[in-house]
Design an enzyme around this catalytic site. Sequence first.
Site, PDB file in Angstrom:
ATOM      1  N   GLU A 279      13.449 -20.834  29.584  1.00  0.00           N
ATOM      2  CA  GLU A 279      13.436 -19.690  30.500  1.00  0.00           C
ATOM      3  C   GLU A 279      13.591 -18.399  29.718  1.00  0.00           C
ATOM      4  OE1 GLU A 279      16.492 -18.184  30.046  1.00  0.00           O
ATOM      5  OE2 GLU A 279      17.045 -19.979  28.906  1.00  0.00           O
TER       6      GLU A 279
ATOM      7  N   GLU B 280      14.372 -19.837  26.040  1.00  0.00           N
ATOM      8  CA  GLU B 280      12.935 -20.043  25.839  1.00  0.00           C
ATOM      9  C   GLU B 280      12.558 -21.513  25.662  1.00  0.00           C
ATOM     10  OE1 GLU B 280      11.584 -17.802  22.468  1.00  0.00           O
ATOM     11  OE2 GLU B 280      12.350 -15.896  23.223  1.00  0.00           O
TER      12      GLU B 280
END
Length: 352
Positions: free
Chosen positions: A168, A310
């Site tokens: 994310e 991420e």
Amino acid sequence: MSADVQDEQNLNTAIQQKIDNKTKPRGALGDLEALAAKLCRIQKTLNPRLTAPTVVVFAADHGLAKEAVSAYPREVSAQMAMNILAGGAGINVLSRQNGIEVFLVDAGIDWPGEHPDGLIDHWMGPGTDNCLAAEAMSKETVEACLQAGASVLDDVVNPDCTIIGFGELGIGNTSSASLLMSVLTDVPLADCVGPGTGLVGDGLAKKLEILSAVRAAHAQPKDAREALQMFGGFEIAQMAGAMLRAYETGRVLMIDGFVASSALLVARNIEPGIMNNAIFCHESGEPGHARMLAALGGRALLNLGMRLGEGSGCAVAYPIIKSAETFLANMASFDEAGVSTGDPEAAAEAEA
């Protein structure tokens, strides 16, 4: 005893026998053996295969980021999304190293102009509402997010993918994750809140003050869906929906750090069985993550002090998971190698 239970017991026995019959002392490969057994159980086979490894990064902005909850301004979400699209982010380089495909889902970035190409478009708006003043999103949007996340698995990810990581990005999302963690685990909010993008000292104290005010402004949610409605964000809700579909389709789930674990917490509230397919890739440097792992009953493969997000922890941990598959598939058995098994019970007594 039901047939399903009997079949599960038979499979577990066969898995352990296969692992123990490799040319090594029993347990000598440590956690790799537990990983191999988990892969077998997930795929219901003695010959699991990890194919088309994938990481999906869900990105969105948060209305709460308008408050002093981050060391970085809100526009960094869009800038970092562009960096991923250009192939220059941490998740890009680590995934390239390990042959992992990366997708970026726009769950709700507040773009300064036109939306760029190359994204998976599940845009729910320019960030959630500010949950200090209102609910982060509507009940209908929560359901739309869960369905959007599931559709990424149905429509975008390679059908041959058997292992998928979840990442994310979004300024303010550690705040949403902290709030979700607190209300879904009963851990005090002060034990859930950390520096996020780098807040320290007075900045971190201010973040806790703001999040405490947010928590006081809302009633105790009755379930995870209502918690998402109160605290967001779009990317966490979509990630939870994708995790649930990954579980339904029998895939291995690689869980990244603190925010991704909050999405798993939501997904577990909806479907407890999902924990059987989840592998925690690393323990984040975000201090609440250790408590999150404890609440989820999990233990991370790595502890490198990472807190990038991420899906970067998934990319770093994947080769270890692949090693578990590889030794199970290719390491010779005692019979194949012509190696004596000795007397394991006598060896155990001698060690004692």
